[in-house]
Design an enzyme around this catalytic site. Structure first.
Site, mmCIF file in Angstrom:
data_model
loop_
_atom_site.group_PDB
_atom_site.id
_atom_site.type_symbol
_atom_site.label_atom_id
_atom_site.label_comp_id
_atom_site.label_asym_id
_atom_site.label_seq_id
_atom_site.Cartn_x
_atom_site.Cartn_y
_atom_site.Cartn_z
ATOM 1 N N ASP A 77 -19.771 -24.564 5.765
ATOM 2 C CA ASP A 77 -18.958 -24.387 4.533
ATOM 3 C C ASP A 77 -18.566 -25.663 4.023
ATOM 4 O OD1 ASP A 77 -18.518 -21.928 4.994
ATOM 5 O OD2 ASP A 77 -16.692 -22.006 6.026
ATOM 6 N N ASP B 216 -14.635 -19.280 8.558
ATOM 7 C CA ASP B 216 -13.198 -19.218 8.866
ATOM 8 C C ASP B 216 -12.545 -17.978 8.573
ATOM 9 O OD1 ASP B 216 -13.324 -19.569 6.240
ATOM 10 O OD2 ASP B 216 -12.344 -21.557 6.175
ATOM 11 N N ASP C 80 -16.092 -13.448 7.192
ATOM 12 C CA ASP C 80 -17.334 -14.358 7.589
ATOM 13 C C ASP C 80 -17.732 -13.781 9.032
ATOM 14 O OD1 ASP C 80 -17.273 -15.850 5.519
ATOM 15 O OD2 ASP C 80 -15.893 -17.518 6.446
HETATM 16 P P1 ATP Z 1 -15.815 -22.840 1.590
HETATM 17 O O1 ATP Z 1 -16.546 -21.707 1.838
HETATM 18 O O2 ATP Z 1 -16.648 -24.210 1.358
HETATM 19 O O3 ATP Z 1 -14.511 -23.206 2.170
HETATM 20 P P2 ATP Z 1 -14.166 -22.801 -0.829
HETATM 21 O O4 ATP Z 1 -13.183 -22.774 0.079
HETATM 22 O O5 ATP Z 1 -14.502 -23.350 -2.042
HETATM 23 O O6 ATP Z 1 -15.664 -22.766 -0.177
HETATM 24 P P3 ATP Z 1 -13.228 -20.054 -1.416
HETATM 25 O O7 ATP Z 1 -12.078 -20.516 -0.762
HETATM 26 O O8 ATP Z 1 -13.695 -18.680 -1.260
HETATM 27 O O9 ATP Z 1 -14.359 -21.028 -1.165
HETATM 28 O O10 ATP Z 1 -12.783 -20.390 -2.977
HETATM 29 C C1 ATP Z 1 -13.562 -20.035 -3.968
HETATM 30 C C2 ATP Z 1 -12.961 -20.191 -5.329
HETATM 31 O O11 ATP Z 1 -11.855 -19.758 -5.507
HETATM 32 C C3 ATP Z 1 -12.657 -21.691 -5.608
HETATM 33 O O12 ATP Z 1 -13.615 -22.752 -6.215
HETATM 34 C C4 ATP Z 1 -11.520 -21.906 -6.362
HETATM 35 O O13 ATP Z 1 -11.838 -21.718 -8.001
HETATM 36 C C5 ATP Z 1 -11.034 -20.326 -6.004
HETATM 37 N N1 ATP Z 1 -9.754 -20.495 -5.276
HETATM 38 C C6 ATP Z 1 -9.808 -20.978 -3.923
HETATM 39 N N2 ATP Z 1 -8.548 -21.083 -3.386
HETATM 40 C C7 ATP Z 1 -7.581 -20.206 -4.253
HETATM 41 C C8 ATP Z 1 -6.343 -19.828 -4.310
HETATM 42 N N3 ATP Z 1 -5.567 -20.023 -3.141
HETATM 43 N N4 ATP Z 1 -6.056 -19.143 -5.322
HETATM 44 C C9 ATP Z 1 -6.546 -18.978 -6.362
HETATM 45 N N5 ATP Z 1 -7.888 -19.410 -6.342
HETATM 46 C C10 ATP Z 1 -8.494 -19.917 -5.462
#
Ligand code: ATP
Length: 893
Positions: free
Chosen positions: A326, A638, A642
């Site tokens: 991730d 996490d 997943d």
């Molecule tokens: P990873 O798998 O590396 O942890 P990530 O954390 O970027 O990736 P997600 O958490 O699924 O992946 O987030 C995907 C997208 O959703 C982000 O790029 C962001 O634009 C949006 N996002 C993340 N967190 C939030 C939130 N709390 N509220 C709204 N949108 C969010």
């Protein structure tokens, strides 16, 4: 009355607790003392005494004991007592090893034991699940395994999967209202949450009504109790091998006895010698030492922040060829800060550091007042309203420190709003939040229904820009809601790309006014036909140490792949920074992944280094495609979604801090610091543990070959017995046992992370180990017999036996240093492994005691040796290793 029939007030009264401030810590402590731990009774464990007795259950040990008894009855008291003592010591050694292994496994279990979030003294705390007491106020969020039976007092879209109790796999939607009905089944008790079930969506709070064996799970605990003791592939292979080794040792020792008798030895002494030899030659202690080595390796990993949950993973780690990691929090710091904002076609910058809510807003180089720009103010305000994170000020001696409670992405939005003077209190003072559709990484957005003081309702949405944009048909432009034209949409896209190409994580904010009293029931209704407000771009700096770790993995033949939910451009920019993405490397996004067939993905998967905009189910597809290409895949995760990918991966890795219980349960390794570098460390330890196991197998077996051959050669040459039974047993206990254990603690050879991963189907004796065992054993056997035969020409038998005994011991103690390297004895500093030096010195010292201390001389059949004899012994003992090193040197040239 049953708990589900009570009102929340009743439950609070009965449990003497307070739903909003929880229990007082001292009351909780008293209840814990009174009711005991919140744990299910464990299955019976083997008692230490039985474990000790089991050491003597071995067939050959019993034969030896019987033989000793006979020799005792025949008047050989001293021999009999000495043999008994050695067998006893051997038993203690075996017991200590096994006990230690058991203890470490137990400690391992406790380390990975689940935690529960409870309210104590008015603050939320994470405590071990077993310390939860009745009356505790417990918070549940999606992915948690419920730690006790709860009566729910607050729920937000909470769904719980209760198949462990009810067999029903469709999650149940929960609420907190009292229920009526005398005998509701567990599945119908919708205001209760039961121990062992898991929250799959939403969140909630409940009061603990029963713990431990009083819970519904406790009532059926006997039915589900399973003890998981998993053998690693190597342990299983060794078990197989053990049988072969026993057979071979028995054949060879019988041969020694037959040849001995044929050459004129008497049957009785040959029988005793044969049995002693068999006891010494059968590597019955091997499985226990392997377990100890595994367990100690696991302890070492824990020190490096990697917690192994399933022992076989220790071995599989050494075979890993791909790590799918991730991005957020694992490769990056997950300390977000908004640095850029975009609305109405304009870009602004924000200054500041971390979560400190102090900073300025700029238009290029000109500082601006946010109030003058309506759309910017709205972007920040709505960003704040959609976030639960709290920024706390903590006074320290040096000043103030700002601490984030909650999700870093939301923390960044809150901090940015605070910098513009928008107070978080707004969330309760000026608005009322009526409903929330929580964030999930499939939808990549979240939304809330709010009402302002005039009674006007809005939907406010925040999420990934492309998703929010796709759901917007208007945009806030010049303070007006303007239809989203193709050219405006293009501007938004370009702005998003612009932010993402600077490695910024982007969040879009949008809204929609609602008719008063309107509450959408489903997120699809809520999150459609929106008015786009703008973008917030936040940095998430890469972890400093990760780049080096990625390089190390590359050198070790392990490919690193980044998987992220973030925008492709952001992901690429960070992957370039971290050297994950080489020039010719490919990238794929979630959309492409969805449209590709499995076989199409299998064809390109080897060239892809970055997967962006990925949903959790894509991860499973990636794991499978990699495995189809023969890869051994380590995959991190996490969220609850997943779990399937983590389970399917060869090494499933869960995050210790941000990971959900369900993901941790599916994983075989947990990173207690969520850091990629820890995976590298675990792989290094994994490789080293395997090498160490190979080292002592090599040492023990070569020693055994040596011992058998000394006896066999002497018998064939019609010589007297070169070693008496007690000496053979001594060599087995002291000379073999101690150094072998120390080899299990050997530090890694410099090149462990510079070679390609081990093939998973590789046999124990691969990479020339069989040859090493036989050649070393043969040479040790030959020099010992030469020393014996030569001394026998000029001296009495007792002296010759002492010489043979000493040569055998010394040659093995020199040989142990050869076992530390795959290359040769000269490739490593002999003093590097302190335990080994200690083990070798104590073995030597004990040899000297046995030879020079008169009372022991009679027991061990020894006699003092002169300096000249010691020189002779040293030269012969050193010969095998020197000759082999020379041989290797010459053949290399
Ligand atoms: P990873 O798998 O590396 O942890 P990530 O954390 O970027 O990736 P997600 O958490 O699924 O992946 O987030 C995907 C997208 O959703 C982000 O790029 C962001 O634009 C949006 N996002 C993340 N967190 C939030 C939130 N709390 N509220 C709204 N949108 C969010």
């Amino acid at each position: 009355m049953k708990w589900y029939e009570h009102s929340i007030d009743d439950v609070e009264k009965k449990m003497q607790t307070n739903g909003s401030s929880g229990l007082l810590e001292n009351i909780a402590k008293k209840r814990l003392e009174k009711h005991g731990y919140n744990a299910l009774n464990e299955a019976e464990k083997t008692s230490p005494l039985l474990m000790f007795l089991a050491q003597f259950r071995d067939f050959m040990v019993m034969v030896l004991l019987a033989a000793t008894l006979i020799s005792g009855l025949l008047g050989e008291y001293i021999d009999a007592i000495a043999i008994l003592l050695i067998v006893f010591l051997n038993g203690i050694l075996g017991f200590i090893q096994e006990f230690k292994a058991e203890k470490s496994l137990q400690a391992l279990k406790e380390l990975s034991a689940p935690k529960v979030r409870v309210m104590r003294d008015g603050v939320w705390k994470d405590i071990p699940s077993k310390e939860v007491v009745v009356g505790d106020v417990v918070s549940i969020s999606s992915g948690d395994r419920i730690g006790a039976d709860l009566r729910l007092i607050e729920v937000k879209g909470l769904y719980i999967e209760e198949s462990a109790l009810t067999g029903e796999s469709v999650p149940v939607q929960k609420h907190s209202r009292p229920l009526t009905g005398a005998d509701l089944t567990l599945g119908d008790q919708e205001n209760m949450a039961f121990m062992g079930t898991m929250a799959v969506k939403g969140s909630g709070v409940g009061i603990v009504v029963s713990t431990g064996m009083n819970t519904e799970m406790g009532k059926i605990a006997d039915l589900i109790q399973k003890t998981e003791t998993m053998a690693t592939p190597l342990q299983r292979k060794l078990e197989e091998l053990g049988k072969i080794l026993i057979a071979v040792s028995l054949v060879l020792t019988s041969l020694v006895v037959v040849v001995g008798v044929w050459k004129g030895h008497d049957l009785y002494s040959m029988f005793l010698a044969g049995v002693s030899l068999a006891v010494a030659a059968i590597p019955e202690g091997l499985p226990a030492i392997v377990t100890v080595a595994l367990a100690m390796g696991v302890q070492k990993m824990i020190k490096r922040k990697a917690v192994i949950r399933k022992l076989p993973a220790v071995e599989t780690l050494g075979c890993a060829t791909v790590i799918c990691s991730d991005k957020t929090g694992t490769l990056t710091q997950n300390k977000m800060m908004v640095t850029h904002l975009w609305s109405e076609g304009k870009e602004w910058q924000v200054s500041g550091s971390g979560y400190e809510p102090i900073g300025e807003f700029y238009d290029e180089d000109r500082a601006i007042q946010v109030e003058q720009y309506k759309s910017l103010q709205q972007l920040l305000t709505f960003g704040l309203l959609c976030s639960h994170a709290v920024i706390r000020e903590e006074k320290t001696k040096k000043g103030s420190r700002y601490i984030l409670d909650g999700d870093p992405t939301e923390g960044a939005l809150v901090t940015a709003a605070m910098k513009a003077g928008i107070h978080p209190k707004l969330r309760t003072s000026d608005f009322q939040i009526i409903k929330e559709f929580p964030f999930d990484s499939n939808r990549k957005m979240m939304s809330i229904v709010i009402e302002d003081q005039s009674g006007q309702r809005y939907i406010v949405v925040k999420g990934a820009p492309d998703v929010v944009l796709a759901n917007s048909n208007r945009i806030l432009w010049n303070n007006k809601q303007t239809p989203m034209t193709a050219s405006l949409e293009k501007q938004v896209r370009e702005a998003t790309e612009g932010l993402a190409s600077q490695a910024l994580r982007t969040i879009a904010v949008a809204y929609k006014p609602l008719r008063s009293s309107q509450i959408p029931n489903h997120e699809n209704d809520a999150e459609a036909n929106l008015t786009f407000i703008g973008l917030q771009g936040m940095i998430d700096p890469p972890r400093a140490e990760v780049q080096q770790a990625i390089r190390n993995c590359h050198e070790a033949g392990i490919k690193t792949v980044m998987i992220t939910g973030d925008h492709l451009t952001t992901a690429k920019a960070i992957a370039r920074d971290l050297t994950i993405l080489p020039k010719e490397g490919q990238t794929l996004d979630g959309h492409a992944l969805s449209t590709m067939s499995t076989s199409e993905l299998e064809k390109v998967v080897n060239d892809v280094y970055v997967y962006a905009r990925v949903s959790p189910e894509h991860k499973l597809k990636i794991v499978k495609a990699l495995q189809a290409n023969g890869h051994i895949v380590a995959m991190t995760g996490d969220g609850i979604n997943d779990a399937p990918a983590i389970k399917a991966a060869n090494i499933g890795i869960a995050m210790g801090i941000t990971g959900t219980d369900v993901t941790k349960e599916a994983s075989s390794l947990v990173l207690s610091d969520d850091n990629f570098t820890t995976i590298r460390a675990a792989i290094e330890e994994g490789r080293n543990i395997y090498e160490n196991i190979r080292k002592f197998i090599r040492y023990l077996l070569a020693s055994n070959v040596g011992e058998i051959l000394v006896m066999l050669f002497a018998m064939l040459m019609a010589l007297p017995l070169p070693l008496v039974p007690i000496q053979i047993l001594w060599v087995n206990l002291v000379t073999d046992g101690l150094p072998a254990m120390a080899l299990g603690l050997d530090p890694a050879e410099g090149n462990v992370m510079k070679r390609p991963p081990r093939r998973p189907d590789e046999g124990v004796f691969a990479r020339g180990m069989a040859w090493k065992i036989i050649s070393r054993g043969l040479l040790i056997g030959i020099v010992t017999v030469i020393g014996f035969a030569y001394t026998l020409q000029y001296e009495e038998l007792l002296k010759a036996q002492t010489v043979a005994f000493s040569i055998l011991v010394c040659a093995q103690l020199i040989h142990v240093f050869d076992c530390r390297s795959e290359r040769s004895i000269f490739h490593r500093n002999p003093f590097e492994n302190f335990y080994l030096v200690l083990a070798v010195l104590s073995s030597l010292l004990l040899l000297i005691v046995v030879i020079y201390y008169p009372p022991l001389q009679t027991i061990f059949h020894t006699t003092p040796l002169s300096i000249r004899e010691w020189i002779f012994i040293s030269a012969l003992s050193a010969f095998p290793m020197v000759a082999l090193a020379g041989f290797t040197f010459l053949t290399k040239k």
